[in-house]
Design an enzyme around this catalytic site. Structure first.
Site, short mmCIF file in Angstrom:
data_model
loop_
_atom_site.label_atom_id
_atom_site.label_comp_id
_atom_site.label_asym_id
_atom_site.label_seq_id
_atom_site.Cartn_x
_atom_site.Cartn_y
_atom_site.Cartn_z
N TYR A 1 -1.55 -0.74 10.26
CA TYR A 1 -1.71 -1.60 8.96
C TYR A 1 -0.55 -0.82 7.76
O TYR A 1 0.22 -1.64 7.32
CB TYR A 1 -3.19 -0.83 8.40
N SER B 1 1.02 -1.20 -0.08
CA SER B 1 -0.04 0.28 0.06
C SER B 1 0.93 1.23 0.03
O SER B 1 1.84 1.21 0.55
CB SER B 1 -0.70 0.13 1.20
#
Length: 252
Positions: free
Chosen positions: A157, A144
């Site tokens: 995350y 990401s």
């Protein structure tokens, strides 16, 4: 004159393949000819995507795998080898997240995110590595861009995905001379069932899309195209890299 990507000699495993980005990747690799193992925590979702692929003329199986559980990973890959053959393409897409400010993120939240997103990816890499070396295969980990620039309300995350980036680069250095390529695709915000909570929290898709130079959020097909490039013969001299697929939101 045309260029065609042919993955008909490949066995591809896609984790988190039962929905969202993983589903898009599984479909596109199958369209390129790969025999695809759709791996997902949900056996039903994995089976459904595999059936969709076979209905279109592709070859696919659904495999239930809990990537945070080493025994489940071993059993899943054994099933893939038995039914399709040794793994030559591994796409680690499965992840977990907690949409909370850091101060509100519990130790339990953090463990779950790290156990799935980072350690689960490592479990898959470790278990599949002998196959990848034997086949001179390709590894793509879906991270990401939050791993590179941070993300409000998704700090753990982002940290876990940063770990995915680092371990991928490290592995690329170790196995490059064995013919294995390892790269990362780093999506920006992509519209999937799993991302709906985050998109709503930041004000909705229309508001968020205004921050993107290309004027829209991503779709699973956008990420799948980048993965296809990195596992194809078009990228034979590319390894240890992070490819942002984010509509220009992050330019690193």
């Amino acid at each position: 004159m045309s260029i065609q990507i042919d993955l008909s000699s490949d066995v591809a495993v896609v984790t988190g393949g039962g929905s969202g980005i993983g589903e898009g990747i599984a479909h596109l690799l199958a369209e390129a000819g790969a025999r695809v193992a759709v791996a997902d925590l949900s056996a039903e979702a994995a089976k459904s995507v595999a059936e969709q692929i076979t209905a279109k003329g592709g070859t696919a199986i659904g495999v239930q795998v809990d990537i945070a559980d080493e025994a489940s990973v071993r059993q899943g890959l054994d099933a893939v080898r038995e039914q399709l053959g040794p793994v030559s393409v591994l796409v680690n897409n499965a992840a977990a997240w907690a949409i909370k400010k850091f101060a509100d993120t519990s130790a339990e939240d953090a463990r779950r995110v790290v156990d799935v997103t980072l350690l689960g990816t490592i479990n898959m890499m470790r278990a599949a590595l002998p196959d990848l070396v034997a086949t001179q295969g390709r590894l793509v980990n879906v991270a990401s861009d939050s791993a590179r620039v941070g993300e409000h309300s998704m700090s753990v995350y982002a940290g876990a995905k940063a770990g995915v980036v680092a371990v991928t680069k490290s592995l690329a250095q170790e196995v490059g001379r064995k013919g294995v390529r390892a790269n990362v695709v780093a999506p920006g915000t992509t519209v999937t069932p799993g991302s709906s909570g985050f998109i709503e929290q930041v004000g909705g898709a229309d508001k968020l899309a205004r921050a993107y130079p290309l004027g829209r959020l991503g779709a699973p097909a956008d990420i799948a195209g980048a993965v296809l490039f990195l596992v194809s013969p078009l990228s034979t001299w590319v390894t240890g890299q992070v490819l942002s697929v984010s509509g220009g939101f992050t330019m690193l």
